[in-house]
Write a protein that holds these residues in place. Structure first.
Motif, PDB file in Angstrom:
ATOM      1  N   VAL A  28      26.694  23.804  46.809  1.00  0.00           N
ATOM      2  CA  VAL A  28      26.723  22.696  47.476  1.00  0.00           C
ATOM      3  C   VAL A  28      27.691  21.549  47.690  1.00  0.00           C
ATOM      4  N   LEU A  29      28.494  21.719  48.715  1.00  0.00           N
ATOM      5  CA  LEU A  29      29.492  20.848  49.142  1.00  0.00           C
ATOM      6  C   LEU A  29      29.307  19.704  50.000  1.00  0.00           C
ATOM      7  N   ILE A  30      29.256  18.717  49.731  1.00  0.00           N
ATOM      8  CA  ILE A  30      29.003  17.941  50.211  1.00  0.00           C
ATOM      9  C   ILE A  30      30.508  17.298  49.867  1.00  0.00           C
ATOM     10  N   GLU A  31      30.880  16.222  50.511  1.00  0.00           N
ATOM     11  CA  GLU A  31      32.473  15.294  50.586  1.00  0.00           C
ATOM     12  C   GLU A  31      33.233  15.323  50.019  1.00  0.00           C
ATOM     13  N   GLY A  32      33.361  17.282  50.285  1.00  0.00           N
ATOM     14  CA  GLY A  32      34.595  17.519  49.380  1.00  0.00           C
ATOM     15  C   GLY A  32      34.355  18.168  47.896  1.00  0.00           C
ATOM     16  N   GLN A  33      34.012  18.057  47.307  1.00  0.00           N
ATOM     17  CA  GLN A  33      32.886  18.478  45.829  1.00  0.00           C
ATOM     18  C   GLN A  33      32.108  19.064  46.130  1.00  0.00           C
ATOM     19  N   PHE A  34      31.634  19.696  45.015  1.00  0.00           N
ATOM     20  CA  PHE A  34      30.271  20.402  45.415  1.00  0.00           C
ATOM     21  C   PHE A  34      29.392  19.707  43.830  1.00  0.00           C
ATOM     22  N   GLU A  35      28.392  19.192  44.700  1.00  0.00           N
ATOM     23  CA  GLU A  35      27.498  18.433  44.146  1.00  0.00           C
ATOM     24  C   GLU A  35      26.441  19.009  43.140  1.00  0.00           C
ATOM     25  N   SER A  36      26.029  20.152  43.596  1.00  0.00           N
ATOM     26  CA  SER A  36      25.146  20.873  42.426  1.00  0.00           C
ATOM     27  C   SER A  36      25.659  22.556  42.497  1.00  0.00           C
ATOM     28  N   ILE A  37      25.466  23.502  41.976  1.00  0.00           N
ATOM     29  CA  ILE A  37      25.742  24.709  41.532  1.00  0.00           C
ATOM     30  C   ILE A  37      24.470  25.277  40.969  1.00  0.00           C
ATOM     31  N   GLY A  38      23.317  26.691  41.089  1.00  0.00           N
ATOM     32  CA  GLY A  38      22.337  26.745  40.469  1.00  0.00           C
ATOM     33  C   GLY A  38      21.476  27.389  41.438  1.00  0.00           C
TER      34      GLY A  38
ATOM     35  N   LYS B 145      42.654  20.179  48.953  1.00  0.00           N
ATOM     36  CA  LYS B 145      43.486  19.866  50.757  1.00  0.00           C
ATOM     37  C   LYS B 145      43.213  19.228  51.301  1.00  0.00           C
ATOM     38  N   SER B 146      44.163  18.920  51.642  1.00  0.00           N
ATOM     39  CA  SER B 146      43.722  18.155  52.954  1.00  0.00           C
ATOM     40  C   SER B 146      45.383  18.005  54.449  1.00  0.00           C
ATOM     41  N   PHE B 147      44.340  17.233  54.989  1.00  0.00           N
ATOM     42  CA  PHE B 147      44.780  17.183  56.465  1.00  0.00           C
ATOM     43  C   PHE B 147      44.801  16.311  56.848  1.00  0.00           C
ATOM     44  N   ASP B 148      45.978  15.650  57.202  1.00  0.00           N
ATOM     45  CA  ASP B 148      46.555  14.816  57.576  1.00  0.00           C
ATOM     46  C   ASP B 148      45.629  13.519  55.820  1.00  0.00           C
ATOM     47  N   GLU B 149      45.163  12.680  56.916  1.00  0.00           N
ATOM     48  CA  GLU B 149      44.374  11.653  56.396  1.00  0.00           C
ATOM     49  C   GLU B 149      42.888  12.753  55.695  1.00  0.00           C
ATOM     50  N   ASN B 150      42.677  13.130  56.636  1.00  0.00           N
ATOM     51  CA  ASN B 150      40.694  14.096  56.493  1.00  0.00           C
ATOM     52  C   ASN B 150      41.041  14.822  55.025  1.00  0.00           C
ATOM     53  N   HIS B 151      40.722  14.177  54.060  1.00  0.00           N
ATOM     54  CA  HIS B 151      41.087  14.579  52.312  1.00  0.00           C
ATOM     55  C   HIS B 151      40.075  15.811  52.235  1.00  0.00           C
ATOM     56  N   VAL B 152      39.848  17.171  52.523  1.00  0.00           N
ATOM     57  CA  VAL B 152      39.042  17.575  52.913  1.00  0.00           C
ATOM     58  C   VAL B 152      38.167  18.290  51.318  1.00  0.00           C
ATOM     59  N   LEU B 153      39.270  18.927  50.440  1.00  0.00           N
ATOM     60  CA  LEU B 153      38.869  19.358  49.546  1.00  0.00           C
ATOM     61  C   LEU B 153      39.077  18.576  48.380  1.00  0.00           C
ATOM     62  N   ARG B 154      38.520  17.639  47.804  1.00  0.00           N
ATOM     63  CA  ARG B 154      38.637  16.841  46.330  1.00  0.00           C
ATOM     64  C   ARG B 154      38.475  16.942  45.370  1.00  0.00           C
ATOM     65  N   GLY B 155      38.883  17.683  44.375  1.00  0.00           N
ATOM     66  CA  GLY B 155      38.968  18.345  43.339  1.00  0.00           C
ATOM     67  C   GLY B 155      38.450  19.490  43.165  1.00  0.00           C
ATOM     68  N   VAL B 156      37.830  20.990  43.335  1.00  0.00           N
ATOM     69  CA  VAL B 156      36.458  21.508  43.152  1.00  0.00           C
ATOM     70  C   VAL B 156      36.959  22.817  42.430  1.00  0.00           C
ATOM     71  N   ASP B 157      35.868  23.193  41.760  1.00  0.00           N
ATOM     72  CA  ASP B 157      36.317  23.289  40.507  1.00  0.00           C
ATOM     73  C   ASP B 157      34.951  25.168  40.853  1.00  0.00           C
ATOM     74  N   LEU B 158      35.150  26.348  40.625  1.00  0.00           N
ATOM     75  CA  LEU B 158      33.801  26.916  40.955  1.00  0.00           C
ATOM     76  C   LEU B 158      34.516  29.094  40.762  1.00  0.00           C
ATOM     77  N   ASP B 159      33.043  28.747  39.958  1.00  0.00           N
ATOM     78  CA  ASP B 159      33.158  30.427  39.777  1.00  0.00           C
ATOM     79  C   ASP B 159      32.474  31.722  40.399  1.00  0.00           C
ATOM     80  N   LEU B 160      32.901  32.851  40.167  1.00  0.00           N
ATOM     81  CA  LEU B 160      32.253  33.770  41.190  1.00  0.00           C
ATOM     82  C   LEU B 160      31.848  34.561  39.779  1.00  0.00           C
ATOM     83  N   TYR B 161      30.912  35.779  39.502  1.00  0.00           N
ATOM     84  CA  TYR B 161      31.146  36.714  39.003  1.00  0.00           C
ATOM     85  C   TYR B 161      30.572  37.348  39.520  1.00  0.00           C
ATOM     86  N   LYS B 162      30.896  39.198  38.433  1.00  0.00           N
ATOM     87  CA  LYS B 162      31.278  40.256  39.159  1.00  0.00           C
ATOM     88  C   LYS B 162      29.485  40.110  39.569  1.00  0.00           C
TER      89      LYS B 162
END
Lengths: 265, 253
Positions: free
Chosen positions: B219-229, B17-34
Motif C-alpha cells: 500500500v503506497l501512501i504519501e510516497g512510501q509503502f505503509e504496509s506490505i503483506g 521521484k519528484s515533479f517540481d515541488e511534488n515529492h511523489v516517491l519518498r524512498g520506496v523499497d520493494l521486492d518482487l519474487y519469481k
C-alpha cells in the motif's frame, strides 16, 4: 529524449527563459533527427505510407489552388502589362513568378496547413494516449518510426508537389492567356522555357526541400512535446501550422537573398 | 512470506521521484519474487504509475536503485535497457493500442521489430494463438476504435505477451470497466501468470482486483509503502488509520 527544463529560479525572466529553453529543445530535436536518419532500421514501408498520405492525398487541394493561382495571377497582371503594350510578355512574367516564388510558397503554405497540422495532431494524440510510451517499452525507437519517417516524407514530397503546382498553375495561366491573347500551348511554353533558367528551377527545388523539412520537423516536434490531454493535441496542431508558416516566410526571405547573390554575382 | 532463497526478479531500494515541488516517491523499497503477483495499491496520484514507469525507464528517478533481473536500470545504456525491456511487458491503463493499425498489426508490430527472421506463418500463428488465449480471435482485422474498453485492455495485454516477457506490469487494469469485465480481466491476469510463468506487479486502487490477483499487497501512501503483506495481513484488522480509511473507502465505493 531528455528535455532541458527550467530552473525553479529564472535566469532572466520566466518568459525569456522559456523561449530559450524551447529553442534549445528544438535544436536538440533537429540534432537527433540528423543523428538517427543515417542508421537502420530505415522503416521504408512507413516512409512510403507517409509519402502517399502527404503527397498523393494533398493533390486535390494543391491542384485546385495552383490552378486558381495561375488564372488569377495572370488576370491581375494583364492590365499593368497591357498599359505598356507588353501583354505578350505575360507567359514570361507568370512563369518566373510561379517557378521562383509562388509555386514553392503556395505549396508550402498549403502543406503547412494540411500536412503540418495533421502530423502535429497525430503525434500529439499518440503522445497523450501513451502510444509513444508503448513503443518505447517494446524497445521500438518511436523517434525513428514517427519523426524520421514523416520528416523524410515531407522533405521528399514537397519538392514533387511544388513541381506539380508549377505545372498546374502554368496550365491555369495558359488557359487564361489562350482565351484572351489566343496564344497556342506550344508558343506559351516556348516563352515559359525561354524565361526560366536552370538556377530558377534548381533554387526552387532546394528551397522546397527546406520547406518540406521544416513542415515535417515542426509538426513532429510540436506533436512529440504536446501535453495536457486533448487540449494539448489541438494546441500542438495549431502551433505546428503557425510555426511552420512563420519559418517558411523567413526561409523564403533568406533564399531570395542567397539566390539573388548567386544570380548577380 | 518469502524465504531469502526465492529468486528476486525486481529489487527497488530508496527510490525517490519528484515533479517540481511534488515529492511523489519518498524512498520506496520493494521486492518482487519469481512467479508472484504483487499488487501495488494506493489512491489516485499516490505515485503508483510513476513507480512502474521508473522501472521501464520511461521516467528517470532522482535517487535510489532499481534492479530488474539483476540489472540496474538506471546505469544501463539505451541498447541494454531495450534488451531488458523485451523481458518486461507493460499493459497501459488506456491500453495504448496504435490507432492507425489493426489488431493484427498492433500485435505484429513489436514482434517483427524485435524478433528477426520470422516467417509469415510463424507470425500469424503467434498472433492468432495470443488472440485465442485472450478470447478475442474475431477482432484480428478490427481497428482499435471498433473495440470496447474491455476488449482494448485484453488486446493491450496480448500485445505485451507477444514478446513472452518474464515480468508483467499492469497499470490500473480494471480502471473504467464494468464489474463483469473487471472479473474477466482479473481472471486474465491470473491466467497469464499460469500460462507464461510471469512475475507481475499490478497497479490498482481496486481492492477486489487486488484480492483476486495478488499474492502480496503493497500500500503506497504519501510516497512510501505503509504496509506490505498478504491481503489479510494488510487489511484484515488493519490498525493503521490510513490503510483502514483506504479499505473502508474502497468498500463504501
Amino acid at each position: 529524449m531528455s528535455e532541458i527544463t527550467a530552473r525553479n529560479e529564472p535566469v532572466i525572466s520566466k518568459k525569456i527563459d522559456k523561449f530559450f529553453i524551447g529553442l534549445a529543445n528544438a535544436f536538440k530535436f533537429v540534432k537527433r533527427f540528423f543523428q538517427e536518419v543515417w542508421f537502420p532500421p530505415y522503416e521504408f514501408k512507413e516512409i512510403l505510407r507517409q509519402c502517399y498520405e502527404i503527397g498523393y492525398r494533398s493533390l486535390p487541394l494543391i491542384s485546385l489552388t495552383g490552378f486558381i493561382v495561375g488564372i488569377v495571377f495572370t488576370n491581375q497582371s494583364r492590365p499593368s502589362l497591357a498599359e505598356f503594350g507588353a501583354a505578350s510578355w505575360l507567359p514570361s512574367l507568370i512563369s518566373i513568378a510561379i517557378i521562383r516564388a509562388m509555386g514553392p510558397l503556395v505549396t508550402a503554405l498549403i502543406a503547412a496547413g494540411k500536412v503540418g497540422s495533421s502530423i502535429g495532431a497525430e503525434i500529439g494524440s499518440m503522445k497523450v494516449t501513451e502510444q509513444i510510451d508503448a513503443m518505447e517499452v517494446s524497445a521500438i525507437n518511436p523517434f525513428k518510426y514517427l519523426v524520421v519517417t514523416r520528416t523524410i516524407a515531407t522533405t521528399l514530397m514537397i519538392p514533387i508537389l511544388v513541381l506539380y503546382t508549377d505545372f498546374v498553375a502554368l496550365m491555369g495561366s495558359f488557359i487564361n492567356v489562350n482565351q484572351n491573347e489566343l496564344v497556342s500551348l506550344s508558343t506559351f511554353f516556348v516563352q515559359v522555357f525561354e524565361a526560366v533558367s536552370f538556377l530558377d528551377v534548381f533554387s526552387s527545388l532546394i528551397k522546397s526541400l527546406v520547406f518540406g523539412f521544416t513542415i515535417g520537423i515542426v509538426g513532429c516536434y510540436k506533436g512529440y512535446n504536446s501535453s495536457n490531454g486533448t487540449e494539448g493535441v489541438g494546441k500542438a496542431a495549431n502551433a505546428s501550422v503557425v510555426m511552420s508558416m512563420f519559418l517558411i516566410f523567413i526561409e523564403e526571405l533568406l533564399a531570395l537573398q542567397i539566390v539573388n547573390a548567386i544570380r548577380y554575382a | 512470506m518469502h524465504s531469502d532463497e526465492q529468486k528476486k526478479v525486481v529489487e527497488i531500494r530508496g527510490l525517490k521521484k519528484s515533479f517540481d515541488e511534488n515529492h511523489v516517491l519518498r524512498g520506496v523499497d520493494l521486492d518482487l519474487y519469481k512467479s508472484e503477483n504483487l499488487v501495488v495499491l494506493g489512491k489516485s496520484g499516490s505515485g503508483k504509475s510513476v513507480l512502474i514507469k521508473l522501472m521501464v525507464g520511461l521516467l528517470k528517478q532522482d535517487e535510489g536503485e532499481i534492479n530488474i533481473l539483476g540489472r540496474n536500470t538506471h546505469k544501463l545504456p539505451l541498447k541494454e535497457l531495450n534488451k531488458l525491456r523485451l523481458k518486461i511487458g507493460f499493459a497501459f491503463q488506456a491500453s495504448a493500442l496504435y490507432d492507425s493499425m489493426t489488431v493484427r498489426e498492433n500485435l505484429e508490430f513489436p514482434l517483427t521489430r524485435n524478433v528477426k527472421n520470422l516467417t509469415r506463418k510463424e507470425i500469424n500463428a503467434k498472433v492468432e494463438g495470443l488472440l485465442d488465449s485472450v478470447g478475442l480471435p474475431k477482432t484480428i482485422n478490427q481497428m482499435p476504435s471498433e473495440l470496447s474498453g474491455g476488449q482494448k485492455k485484453r488486446i493491450g495485454i496480448a500485445r505485451t505477451l507477444i514478446l513472452e516477457p518474464e515480468i508483467m506490469l499492469y497499470d490500473e487494469p480494471t480502471a473504467g470497466l464494468d464489474p463483469t469485465t473487471c472479473i474477466d480481466i482479473n481472471n486474465l491476469i491470473n491466467q497469464v501468470r499460469e500460462e507464461y510463468n510471469t512475475s507481475s506487479i499490478v497497479i490498482t486502487h481496486d481492492l477486489t482486483c487486488a484480492k483476486v490477483t495478488g499474492d502480496r499487497m503493497a500500500v503506497l501512501i504519501e510516497g512510501q509503502f505503509e504496509s506490505i503483506g498478504t491481503f489479510d495481513e494488510v487489511f484484515t484488522n488493519a490498525s493503521d488509520p490510513k490503510i483502514k480509511s483506504f479499505y473502508d473507502y474502497n468498500f463504501i465505493q
